[in-house]
Design a protein around this motif. Sequence first.
Motif, PDB file in Angstrom:
ATOM      1  N   GLU A 234      -4.762  12.853 -18.376  1.00 10.04           N
ATOM      2  CA  GLU A 234      -3.546  12.303 -18.956  1.00 10.04           C
ATOM      3  C   GLU A 234      -2.950  13.322 -19.927  1.00 10.04           C
ATOM      4  O   GLU A 234      -3.664  13.928 -20.727  1.00 10.04           O
ATOM      5  CB  GLU A 234      -3.844  11.004 -19.705  1.00 10.04           C
ATOM      6  CG  GLU A 234      -4.356   9.893 -18.828  1.00 10.04           C
ATOM      7  CD  GLU A 234      -5.849   9.919 -18.635  1.00 10.04           C
ATOM      8  OE1 GLU A 234      -6.328   9.131 -17.816  1.00 10.04           O
ATOM      9  OE2 GLU A 234      -6.537  10.725 -19.281  1.00 10.04           O
ATOM     10  N   LYS A 273       0.043   4.317 -20.322  1.00  7.52           N
ATOM     11  CA  LYS A 273       1.489   4.164 -20.362  1.00  7.52           C
ATOM     12  C   LYS A 273       1.948   2.989 -19.509  1.00  7.52           C
ATOM     13  O   LYS A 273       1.364   2.707 -18.453  1.00  7.52           O
ATOM     14  CB  LYS A 273       2.168   5.453 -19.890  1.00  7.52           C
ATOM     15  CG  LYS A 273       1.844   6.663 -20.762  1.00  7.52           C
ATOM     16  CD  LYS A 273       2.542   7.907 -20.256  1.00  7.52           C
ATOM     17  CE  LYS A 273       2.226   9.099 -21.150  1.00  7.52           C
ATOM     18  NZ  LYS A 273       2.883  10.338 -20.689  1.00  7.52           N
ATOM     19  N   ILE A 280       2.872   8.054 -13.409  1.00  5.27           N
ATOM     20  CA  ILE A 280       1.832   8.601 -14.283  1.00  5.27           C
ATOM     21  C   ILE A 280       1.093   9.732 -13.566  1.00  5.27           C
ATOM     22  O   ILE A 280       0.813  10.788 -14.153  1.00  5.27           O
ATOM     23  CB  ILE A 280       0.837   7.501 -14.700  1.00  5.27           C
ATOM     24  CG1 ILE A 280       1.554   6.390 -15.460  1.00  5.27           C
ATOM     25  CG2 ILE A 280      -0.283   8.087 -15.560  1.00  5.27           C
ATOM     26  CD1 ILE A 280       0.661   5.191 -15.759  1.00  5.27           C
ATOM     27  N   ARG A 313      -4.085  -0.748 -21.755  1.00  4.50           N
ATOM     28  CA  ARG A 313      -2.634  -0.962 -21.736  1.00  4.50           C
ATOM     29  C   ARG A 313      -2.157  -1.685 -20.476  1.00  4.50           C
ATOM     30  O   ARG A 313      -0.958  -1.931 -20.338  1.00  4.50           O
ATOM     31  CB  ARG A 313      -1.931   0.394 -21.849  1.00  4.50           C
ATOM     32  CG  ARG A 313      -2.101   1.095 -23.179  1.00  4.50           C
ATOM     33  CD  ARG A 313      -1.280   0.470 -24.275  1.00  4.50           C
ATOM     34  NE  ARG A 313       0.140   0.523 -24.002  1.00  4.50           N
ATOM     35  CZ  ARG A 313       0.922   1.568 -24.281  1.00  4.50           C
ATOM     36  NH1 ARG A 313       0.398   2.655 -24.847  1.00  4.50           N
ATOM     37  NH2 ARG A 313       2.208   1.542 -24.015  1.00  4.50           N
TER      38      ARG A 313
END
Length: 399
Positions: A234, A273, A280, A313
């Motif tokens: 990430e 996210k 992503i 998330r």
Amino acid sequence: MNLFSDEVTQMNMTRRDSLALGLALAATACAPTGMESAGSRATAEGSLHALAQRSGRRFGSALSWGAAGADRGSFANPAYAAILERECGLLVPENELKWQWTRPSAGQFDFRQMDAIVDYATKKGFALRGHTLFWAPQKWYPKWLVGHDFGSQPSKAAEAMLVEHVRTVCRRYGDRIYSYDVVNEAVEPETGAIRDTVVTRAMGGEAMLDVMFHTAKAEAPHAQLVYNDYMSWERGTEDETHIAGVLKLLEGFRKRGTPVDALGVQSHIRLLKDLPVAEIVRESEGPWRRFLDEVVGMGYDLVITEFDVNDRRAPDDVGIRDRLVADYARAYLDVMLSYPQLGDILAWGMVDRYSWLTGFDPRADKSIKRGLPYDVDFRPKPLREAVAAAFAGASSRHG
């Protein structure tokens, strides 16, 4: 990363050890049938290990020590052991080989829990990784080491302690351990430098690392020697700094002739996210491939040592969350499996019930993280299907 949620009580039996064995036995009934015996795991059509073997790789998992009947991710828990024996060809101890468990003082060793894991793995025919000969962040040292006085010749004293530790472990387990995470997490993510600790202050960071690997090579010449760390795909400033530091470390190993065979990529991947998975992945894949290209370009092999998915998330809805986790994991594994240098793949546990992530990085809704192949009731999830599909579609390591 492999942080533990209960630093003190996991070193001994937990309060759950008094639970009746019936819970574990009932959970076993929820697991899929048809691949029950340990001997069947390497050849059973559709097991994760068998699917990984199609491309010349192997699949395994972390496990813990536990008393008989304890509700833990342990070989002594029949429900958990059944999944390990059905799905895995490799095992790695989650905590039981770390200094906090094996070295209660400078002059003492305690291998009772690790011995039990090794005995189980040997009896059942699993290959076994050793995690870890040294966990570098000082916050995870045993208390006695944090305050240890290395005397008037600190470099010699620190080296003697490290050499003694590696020799003791490697000679005890011999060829029953085929691969070691010799050093774990030596790079400070915020700076990219070797971590500043009581040990590195005594003898220097590079010297400490080199001593560990050279000693492991001398004592376990058969073993794959791995530097293990949690740099992530990430994108973020800390991740980029961490990756740069790991590359510098690996370059230094090669220049100094330090016997490091592979980079352990922990692979605690994170859904951070609120974006579609494809977006992503597009953001992460290019920089991550450039990193891996540099690593294999230096002649290192790759190992996925601690795979799971942090879904903090992701939406509260379990169905949506499970699909996102599965799709994200599949995309990541497809990238990793495109490298012929990638060999073994190990999950950091198989059942959500025992995931370290739930306590370490809790969700806002306080629900259990769903980042492992099986749910809290020992039932396979879409993530298990995604891992299977990634293995089934992987190209061969041997061309």
